[in-house]
Design an enzyme around this catalytic site. Structure first.
Site, short mmCIF file in Angstrom:
data_model
loop_
_atom_site.label_atom_id
_atom_site.label_comp_id
_atom_site.label_asym_id
_atom_site.label_seq_id
_atom_site.Cartn_x
_atom_site.Cartn_y
_atom_site.Cartn_z
N VAL A 154 0.81 -1.22 0.00
CA VAL A 154 0.00 0.00 0.00
C VAL A 154 0.84 1.27 0.00
O VAL A 154 0.33 2.35 -0.31
CB VAL A 154 -1.01 0.04 1.18
CG1 VAL A 154 -2.01 -1.09 1.10
CG2 VAL A 154 -0.30 0.07 2.53
N SER B 62 -6.30 4.40 15.17
CA SER B 62 -5.88 3.86 16.47
C SER B 62 -6.22 4.87 17.55
O SER B 62 -6.38 6.07 17.26
CB SER B 62 -4.37 3.62 16.47
OG SER B 62 -3.94 3.16 17.74
N TYR C 46 4.33 6.58 14.81
CA TYR C 46 3.12 5.78 14.58
C TYR C 46 1.88 6.60 14.93
O TYR C 46 0.92 6.69 14.15
CB TYR C 46 3.18 4.51 15.42
CG TYR C 46 1.90 3.70 15.41
CD1 TYR C 46 1.56 2.93 14.31
CD2 TYR C 46 1.04 3.71 16.51
CE1 TYR C 46 0.38 2.19 14.30
CE2 TYR C 46 -0.13 2.96 16.51
CZ TYR C 46 -0.46 2.21 15.41
OH TYR C 46 -1.63 1.48 15.40
N ALA D 39 1.57 9.79 15.07
CA ALA D 39 1.39 10.87 14.09
C ALA D 39 0.72 10.34 12.83
O ALA D 39 -0.17 10.99 12.25
CB ALA D 39 2.74 11.49 13.76
#
Ligand code: NAP
Length: 261
Positions: A67, A145, A159, A161
């Site tokens: 991705v 998250s 992560y 951010a």
């Protein structure tokens, strides 16, 4: 009664394991045709075989996809149209969470995490846009998250951010997608028991469970059902929103509050 997913074509990135596989199982159980995307072909095929066996006659396909690579996302969209005749739901779920302290966050470390978690989300939406527009019920569900948008954890500044970036993206994307009849929403998992999280070790898992009012980590299906709600016809007036699915983890004002329960 919620509408059926029968015959709807659903892409799940990161569908080979963890939360993505849970999302895929929930959509397959509701009758959807599911395209699993990830980088590891063997893992994808194992997951697809599991889902097909569990939901007898379920239509499950796989597409090797990175991705973080835009052409790869375009190839995923094309393969899904070729296999299932269109795209109704995109679950942009693929993500990585390597730990690194602030002094270690050089360009390579930041590019890696932002590339998969944020760019990957944006690349997949762009790649699926035209086909989602053709669907009567075009839906995008992003796996963000609680880490970043709500909480912090040492080692996961980059992560967090990237997960907060997804939410910033979702809010404006919802506006651009509205005239096309497409909704986009985000699920914010707390600590969900996955292979990825299991690698953090028993001490981490026990510490996390103790910090959650429900005193347990979530199941991957808990996220799948939230995604299924956003993908339903009945959620058609909900867009640009986020839903925390965390067993109450973000609620205690301080650790003492958990002892008072
Ligand atoms: P996981 O068990 O490690 O699974 C990650 C999935 O993403 C795998 O299928 C992996 O397959 C795929 N993936 C990773 N990099 C990719 C890339 N460049 N291109 C395509 N696929 C890629 O992780 P998880 O815990 O299920 O996490 C899934 C999502 O939930 C992530 O976005 C994560 O941030 C979010 N989340 C998880 C938790 C939790 O408690 N587990 C909590 C909050 C949020 P390959 O490696 O084969 O590509």
């Amino acid at each position: 009664m919620f509408s059926t997913m029968e015959n709807r074509s659903v892409i799940v990135t990161g569908g080979s394991k963890g939360i993505g596989l849970g999302i895929a199982r929930v959509f397959a159980s509701a009758g959807a045709k599911v395209m699993l995307a990830g980088r590891d072909e063997a893992a994808l095929q194992k997951a697809a075989a599991e889902v097909a066996e569990e939901f007898d006659g379920g239509m499950v396909a796989t597409c090797v996809t990175d991705v973080a690579d835009q052409p790869s996302c375009q190839a995923l969209a094309a393969a899904t149209v070729e296999t299932f005749g269109g795209i109704d739901v995109l679950c942009a779920n693929a993500g990585i969470f390597p730990s690194a302290r602030l002094q270690e966050l050089d360009r390579a470390a930041l590019d890696e995490v932002m590339g998969v978690n944020f760019y990957g989300t944006a690349f997949c939406v762009a790649a699926c846009l035209e086909e989602l527009s053709r669907s009567e019920l075009g839906r995008v569900v992003v796996t963000s998250s609680i880490t970043g948008p709500i909480t912090g954890y040492p080692g996961w500044a980059h992560y967090g951010a990237s997960k907060a970036a997804q939410l910033g993206y979702v809010r404006t994307a919802a506006m651009e997608l509205a005239p096309r009849g497409i909704t986009i929403n985000a699920v914010l998992p707390g600590n969900i028991l996955t292979e990825g999280l299991q690698d953090m070790g028993q001490e981490y898992l026990e510490g996390m469970a103790a910090a959650i009012p429900q005193r347990r980590l979530g199941a991957v299906e808990d996220i799948g059902y939230a995604a299924l709600f956003f993908a339903s016809a009945q959620a058609g007036y909900v867009t640009g929103q986020s839903l925390v699915v965390d067993g109450g983890q973000v609620l205690p004002e301080d650790p003492g509050a958990l002892q008072e329960m």
